[in-house]
Enzyme design. Structure first.
Site: not given
Ligand code: UD1
Ligand code: UDP
Length: 377
Positions: A98, A120, A134, A210, A212, A243
């Site tokens: 999602d 999924e 999402e 984490h 939004r 995160h």
């Molecule tokens: C994204 C997904 C969310 C998912 C989550 C899993 C969208 C809109 N959101 O949210 O559905 O649950 O991933 O974790 O698709 N960043 C880093 N390094 C990384 C990853 C992220 O620095 O490896 C920082 C960056 O500043 C980035 C910010 O995190 O801009 C947000 O990342 P983004 O993918 O937009 O949103 P998430 O909250 O991670």
């Molecule tokens: N996870 C991980 N390391 C961490 C935190 C989470 O490997 O430090 C794994 C967790 O077991 C799960 C996935 O990341 O499988 C969940 O990711 P996240 O919570 O970022 O996304 P969401 O499931 O909410 O989309």
């Protein structure tokens, strides 16, 4: 005859964890040429997750920017995935879950009339803004895709209610259980040095947040509830793998950095995270994947959200929705900490495995092969 290409798209950590077993199943079948397209919506967190499964992306679009906007992710993934499909000319594309990568990569496939499979499919909270964005990503992706790989019967019912043709839906279980089983074998003790600070027999809680919609005040309240718990139980430890989003980190650091019983660390490698889930007293999380994993390992999880699109985790699993109100979080956590019967009651609910038996990826791989062998040579 050359093999048909299937492109598996991943953008974020959970997509990598949940798509990896599908890639492995497709590759072991030997029927398709299987490519991994990483959008790089996440940078390090994506590589970290793929690395555990010994997978590398065939191409990475590297789209991530600090504090990126939804418009940025959507537009760059749409264009980048489209260009890749034009080069590879895949017979099918698979997307997972999602995220905005999921939706935009599916849309790029649809624009080229490439059949897209949604792994999924069918999860619904029925609230457009919870989780945001999402819920809308899922709805839109399910309208676009040719095959809906639904993890549960309930997800299938959601799809049928929206008019998805029944013959395009396959209930498979959730591929996260496949990932978990793959990992549990290698998870007897953690490798991350930060976890060595945990005293051997002190109870600890595992916390992640984490979403939004929780940025700002809700996350402040979550952190505040954690400090109240630490004050009430000085023997208690917390492991909080943060995160990498800077907004999330700033808030968590503000409230928890100075607490001596708190391990505020970088995201853990998946095996270490699985170890921590297992070893914790219970989990507090707003994560989708963690709700599924916690049910599978029979670990109570307080869900830091007002609604869930995974009601099976609450009805048949170990999940309890506590929202983002600090008093609610605190009182529910205290009950679990202080009332052993209550803890056991929740653990006992997990006699069923609502999210599958670890064979979801095989079912998806078989379904794709059948389709091309029988209908579309
Ligand atoms: C994204 C997904 C969310 C998912 C989550 C899993 C969208 C809109 N959101 O949210 O559905 O649950 O991933 O974790 O698709 N960043 C880093 N390094 C990384 C990853 C992220 O620095 O490896 C920082 C960056 O500043 C980035 C910010 O995190 O801009 C947000 O990342 P983004 O993918 O937009 O949103 P998430 O909250 O991670
Ligand atoms: N996870 C991980 N390391 C961490 C935190 C989470 O490997 O430090 C794994 C967790 O077991 C799960 C996935 O990341 O499988 C969940 O990711 P996240 O919570 O970022 O996304 P969401 O499931 O909410 O989309």
């Amino acid at each position: 005859m050359s093999r048909k290409t299937v492109v598996c798209v991943v953008g974020t950590r959970p997509e990598a964890i949940k798509m990896a077993p599908v890639v492995l199943a497709l590759r072991s079948q030997g029927y398709f040429n299987v490519k991994i397209l990483a959008t790089g919506q996440h940078s390090t967190m994506l590589d970290q997750a793929l690395g555990h499964f010994k997978l590398t992306a065939d191409v990475n679009l590297h789209i991530m920017k600090e504090r990126q906007s939804l418009d940025h992710i959507t537009s760059t993934v749409l264009t980048g995935a489209g260009e890749y499909y034009d080069i590879e000319k895949p017979a099918a594309v698979l997307v997972h879950g999602d995220t905005t990568t999921t939706f935009a990569a599916a849309l790029a496939g649809f624009y080229r009339k490439i059949p897209v499979g949604h792994v999924e499919a069918g999860l619904r909270s029925n609230n457009m803004y919870l989780p945001y964005p999402e819920e809308m990503n899922r709805v839109l992706t399910d309208r676009i895709t040719a095959w809906a790989f639904a993890p549960t019967d309930l997800a299938k019912e959601n799809l049928l209610r929206e008019g998805t043709p029944e013959d395009s839906i396959l209930v498979t279980g959730n591929t996260v259980i496949d990932a978990l089983y793959y990992t549990v074998k290698s998870t007897s003790k953690p490798l991350c040095p930060e976890l060595e600070r945990l005293p051997e027999d002190s109870p600890f809680l595992l916390v992640t947040a984490h979403r939004r919609e929780s940025w700002g005040k809700p996350l402040e309240d979550i952190c505040s509830a954690l400090t109240m718990l630490l004050d009430a139980h000085p023997e208690l430890w917390m492991v909080i793998p943060m995160h990498r989003n800077p907004s999330v980190r700033e808030t968590m650091r503000k409230y928890l950095e100075d607490r001596k019983n708190v391990i505020l660390c970088d995201p853990l490698d998946y095996p270490d995270f699985v170890w921590a889930m297992n070893a914790s007293r219970f989990i507090l999380s707003d994560s989708g994947g963690v709700q599924e994993e916690a049910s599978a390992i029979k670990k109570p999880v307080l869900i830091l959200r007002d609604v869930t699109e995974r009601p099976e985790a609450v009805e048949k699993g170990s999940g309890v929705i506590v929202g983002v109100d600090k008093e609610m979080i605190y009182s529910n956590a205290i009950k679990l900490l202080e009332n052993k019967d209550h803890l056991r009651q929740i653990e006992n609910k997990c006699r069923f495995q609502p999210f599958g038996d670890g064979t979801a990826s095989l079912k998806i791989a078989e379904a794709l092969k059948d389709y091309f062998e029988n209908d579309h040579k």
